[in-house]
Design a protein around this motif. Sequence first.
Motif, PDB file in Angstrom:
ATOM      1  N   PRO A  98       0.832  -1.212   0.000  1.00  0.00           N
ATOM      2  CA  PRO A  98       0.000   0.000   0.000  1.00  0.00           C
ATOM      3  C   PRO A  98       0.862   1.256   0.000  1.00  0.00           C
ATOM      4  O   PRO A  98       1.967   1.270   0.541  1.00  0.00           O
ATOM      5  N   VAL A  99       0.328   2.328  -0.601  1.00  0.00           N
ATOM      6  CA  VAL A  99       1.091   3.570  -0.714  1.00  0.00           C
ATOM      7  C   VAL A  99       0.222   4.752  -0.312  1.00  0.00           C
ATOM      8  O   VAL A  99      -0.999   4.754  -0.513  1.00  0.00           O
ATOM      9  N   LEU A 100       0.855   5.755   0.275  1.00  0.00           N
ATOM     10  CA  LEU A 100       0.192   7.006   0.626  1.00  0.00           C
ATOM     11  C   LEU A 100       0.998   8.154   0.046  1.00  0.00           C
ATOM     12  O   LEU A 100       2.202   8.274   0.303  1.00  0.00           O
ATOM     13  N   TRP A 101       0.347   9.008  -0.759  1.00  0.00           N
ATOM     14  CA  TRP A 101       0.993  10.189  -1.327  1.00  0.00           C
ATOM     15  C   TRP A 101       0.740  11.394  -0.430  1.00  0.00           C
ATOM     16  O   TRP A 101      -0.332  11.549   0.133  1.00  0.00           O
ATOM     17  N   TYR A 102       1.723  12.281  -0.320  1.00  0.00           N
ATOM     18  CA  TYR A 102       1.520  13.532   0.410  1.00  0.00           C
ATOM     19  C   TYR A 102       2.550  14.547  -0.085  1.00  0.00           C
ATOM     20  O   TYR A 102       3.435  14.226  -0.882  1.00  0.00           O
ATOM     21  N   ARG A 103       2.416  15.775   0.382  1.00  0.00           N
ATOM     22  CA  ARG A 103       3.338  16.831  -0.042  1.00  0.00           C
ATOM     23  C   ARG A 103       4.079  17.370   1.174  1.00  0.00           C
ATOM     24  O   ARG A 103       3.477  17.649   2.217  1.00  0.00           O
ATOM     25  N   LEU A 104       5.398  17.503   1.049  1.00  0.00           N
ATOM     26  CA  LEU A 104       6.212  18.029   2.130  1.00  0.00           C
ATOM     27  C   LEU A 104       6.068  19.548   2.221  1.00  0.00           C
ATOM     28  O   LEU A 104       5.664  20.197   1.249  1.00  0.00           O
ATOM     29  N   PRO A 105       6.388  20.160   3.374  1.00  0.00           N
ATOM     30  CA  PRO A 105       6.348  21.625   3.495  1.00  0.00           C
ATOM     31  C   PRO A 105       7.213  22.338   2.465  1.00  0.00           C
ATOM     32  O   PRO A 105       6.938  23.486   2.107  1.00  0.00           O
ATOM     33  N   THR A 106       8.243  21.645   1.957  1.00  0.00           N
ATOM     34  CA  THR A 106       9.116  22.230   0.943  1.00  0.00           C
ATOM     35  C   THR A 106       8.459  22.259  -0.438  1.00  0.00           C
ATOM     36  O   THR A 106       9.000  22.839  -1.375  1.00  0.00           O
ATOM     37  N   GLY A 107       7.304  21.589  -0.561  1.00  0.00           N
ATOM     38  CA  GLY A 107       6.628  21.506  -1.851  1.00  0.00           C
ATOM     39  C   GLY A 107       6.955  20.247  -2.616  1.00  0.00           C
ATOM     40  O   GLY A 107       6.343  19.962  -3.648  1.00  0.00           O
ATOM     41  N   GLU A 108       7.915  19.471  -2.136  1.00  0.00           N
ATOM     42  CA  GLU A 108       8.271  18.222  -2.808  1.00  0.00           C
ATOM     43  C   GLU A 108       7.175  17.179  -2.637  1.00  0.00           C
ATOM     44  O   GLU A 108       6.507  17.118  -1.606  1.00  0.00           O
ATOM     45  N   GLY A 109       7.000  16.361  -3.670  1.00  0.00           N
ATOM     46  CA  GLY A 109       6.098  15.237  -3.559  1.00  0.00           C
ATOM     47  C   GLY A 109       6.769  14.128  -2.765  1.00  0.00           C
ATOM     48  O   GLY A 109       7.996  13.979  -2.779  1.00  0.00           O
ATOM     49  N   ALA A 110       5.977  13.345  -2.053  1.00  0.00           N
ATOM     50  CA  ALA A 110       6.526  12.246  -1.265  1.00  0.00           C
ATOM     51  C   ALA A 110       5.540  11.094  -1.256  1.00  0.00           C
ATOM     52  O   ALA A 110       4.333  11.296  -1.392  1.00  0.00           O
ATOM     53  N   LEU A 111       6.056   9.896  -1.134  1.00  0.00           N
ATOM     54  CA  LEU A 111       5.182   8.739  -0.996  1.00  0.00           C
ATOM     55  C   LEU A 111       5.688   7.853   0.122  1.00  0.00           C
ATOM     56  O   LEU A 111       6.891   7.743   0.368  1.00  0.00           O
ATOM     57  N   GLN A 112       4.751   7.258   0.827  1.00  0.00           N
ATOM     58  CA  GLN A 112       5.037   6.377   1.952  1.00  0.00           C
ATOM     59  C   GLN A 112       4.549   4.979   1.604  1.00  0.00           C
ATOM     60  O   GLN A 112       3.391   4.793   1.245  1.00  0.00           O
ATOM     61  N   ILE A 113       5.442   4.013   1.689  1.00  0.00           N
ATOM     62  CA  ILE A 113       5.128   2.621   1.366  1.00  0.00           C
ATOM     63  C   ILE A 113       5.341   1.786   2.622  1.00  0.00           C
ATOM     64  O   ILE A 113       6.396   1.863   3.247  1.00  0.00           O
ATOM     65  N   ILE A 114       4.323   1.018   2.997  1.00  0.00           N
ATOM     66  CA  ILE A 114       4.422   0.209   4.204  1.00  0.00           C
ATOM     67  C   ILE A 114       4.532  -1.261   3.842  1.00  0.00           C
ATOM     68  O   ILE A 114       3.643  -1.829   3.215  1.00  0.00           O
ATOM     69  N   GLY A 115       5.651  -1.879   4.208  1.00  0.00           N
ATOM     70  CA  GLY A 115       5.815  -3.320   4.053  1.00  0.00           C
ATOM     71  C   GLY A 115       5.425  -3.995   5.355  1.00  0.00           C
ATOM     72  O   GLY A 115       5.989  -3.677   6.408  1.00  0.00           O
ATOM     73  N   GLU A 116       4.457  -4.901   5.321  1.00  0.00           N
ATOM     74  CA  GLU A 116       3.960  -5.511   6.549  1.00  0.00           C
ATOM     75  C   GLU A 116       5.016  -6.372   7.232  1.00  0.00           C
ATOM     76  O   GLU A 116       4.947  -6.595   8.436  1.00  0.00           O
ATOM     77  N   ASN A 117       5.985  -6.836   6.481  1.00  0.00           N
ATOM     78  CA  ASN A 117       7.049  -7.652   7.069  1.00  0.00           C
ATOM     79  C   ASN A 117       8.393  -7.185   6.538  1.00  0.00           C
ATOM     80  O   ASN A 117       8.505  -6.654   5.424  1.00  0.00           O
ATOM     81  N   GLU A 118       9.410  -7.375   7.356  1.00  0.00           N
ATOM     82  CA  GLU A 118      10.760  -6.987   6.966  1.00  0.00           C
ATOM     83  C   GLU A 118      11.257  -7.846   5.808  1.00  0.00           C
ATOM     84  O   GLU A 118      10.746  -8.936   5.557  1.00  0.00           O
ATOM     85  N   LEU A 119      12.257  -7.349   5.094  1.00  0.00           N
ATOM     86  CA  LEU A 119      12.837  -8.111   3.998  1.00  0.00           C
ATOM     87  C   LEU A 119      13.584  -9.327   4.544  1.00  0.00           C
ATOM     88  O   LEU A 119      14.163  -9.286   5.621  1.00  0.00           O
ATOM     89  N   ARG A 120      13.558 -10.393   3.776  1.00  0.00           N
ATOM     90  CA  ARG A 120      14.281 -11.599   4.173  1.00  0.00           C
ATOM     91  C   ARG A 120      15.784 -11.397   3.953  1.00  0.00           C
ATOM     92  O   ARG A 120      16.200 -10.669   3.050  1.00  0.00           O
ATOM     93  N   PRO A 121      16.626 -12.057   4.765  1.00  0.00           N
ATOM     94  CA  PRO A 121      18.081 -11.897   4.619  1.00  0.00           C
ATOM     95  C   PRO A 121      18.576 -12.164   3.205  1.00  0.00           C
ATOM     96  O   PRO A 121      19.470 -11.465   2.713  1.00  0.00           O
ATOM     97  N   ALA A 122      17.989 -13.165   2.526  1.00  0.00           N
ATOM     98  CA  ALA A 122      18.430 -13.478   1.164  1.00  0.00           C
ATOM     99  C   ALA A 122      18.126 -12.322   0.212  1.00  0.00           C
ATOM    100  O   ALA A 122      18.892 -12.047  -0.723  1.00  0.00           O
ATOM    101  N   GLU A 123      17.009 -11.648   0.421  1.00  0.00           N
ATOM    102  CA  GLU A 123      16.664 -10.497  -0.423  1.00  0.00           C
ATOM    103  C   GLU A 123      17.646  -9.358  -0.200  1.00  0.00           C
ATOM    104  O   GLU A 123      18.098  -8.701  -1.148  1.00  0.00           O
ATOM    105  N   ILE A 124      17.963  -9.104   1.059  1.00  0.00           N
ATOM    106  CA  ILE A 124      18.898  -8.029   1.384  1.00  0.00           C
ATOM    107  C   ILE A 124      20.259  -8.300   0.756  1.00  0.00           C
ATOM    108  O   ILE A 124      20.900  -7.406   0.198  1.00  0.00           O
TER     109      ILE A 124
END
Length: 268
Positions: A98-124
């Motif tokens: 899932p993603v959430l878009w928002y705007r920073l006070p500086t005017g820059e666009g930003a997005l927040q992505i939530i991973g429900e679980n941490e990455l696996r060691p093999a992926e890292i």
Amino acid sequence: MLDRLSLIALALASAADAAQAQAPLAPSSSWNVDYAESECRLSRTFGPADDTTTLRIIRGASLKAVEYTLAGKSLKIRDWNYNVLLRLGPDGTSHKLPVLWYRLPTGEGALQIIGENELRPAEIASTRTLSVELDGAEPLQLAVGSLDKPFAALNACYDDLLTSWGIDPTKVRDLKTAARPLNMQSWSIFENIWASDAAKGSKWMTIRLDVNEIGKAQTCKTLASSGSAELDAKICAAAIKKARFVPAASASGEKVGAPFVLRIQMRE
């Protein structure tokens, strides 16, 4: 007039040109680990100095989750996007998140992505590029390089943070899933009127709930105070009375007791 084979060749050439044009953004800073009050942040910037994109990987109150935030002038707000595909290269491992878009006070666009679980060691260990794919936009690709050492530093920070909260990092790592809150708005701990009881300038408080194997909060401890002992006690009492969860699961899938950390905004 072009024949069918010529059209196919042209399409393949165009695709190759597009792939080349979408080369991953090179890093423009070193990795930095920030030991914040209630979370650990791993940050790095990518791209040219006049148009950098900042990647921030955060671990905090959501014990098994990882938050990825991206910010930059070139990011456009896209309210219709509810999910992104976070892809790890070069092996192509991908996560729909899932993603959430928002705007920073500086005017820059930003997005927040939530991973429900941490990455696996093999992926890292195998990751060299990280890309974010959204509807209606070219994939944003970052040449993150090896994540082994950066994530080791992030996880060391997080172990320290969990320990400061009275939580055993080993037990958190052994969980398959963390406790998941149910219908949080019914808990009566987000009442705006309470903000007037908080200390002047206090914007957040943090509590720890110990959730049992049937999803009920048994105890509550204030980790970061609202500035008012009376208000802290009221919020903890309301949480113990009303907070309900899908309980945490062990590595074998059994329901188990586990802590849950919650940050509460003191909104006027």
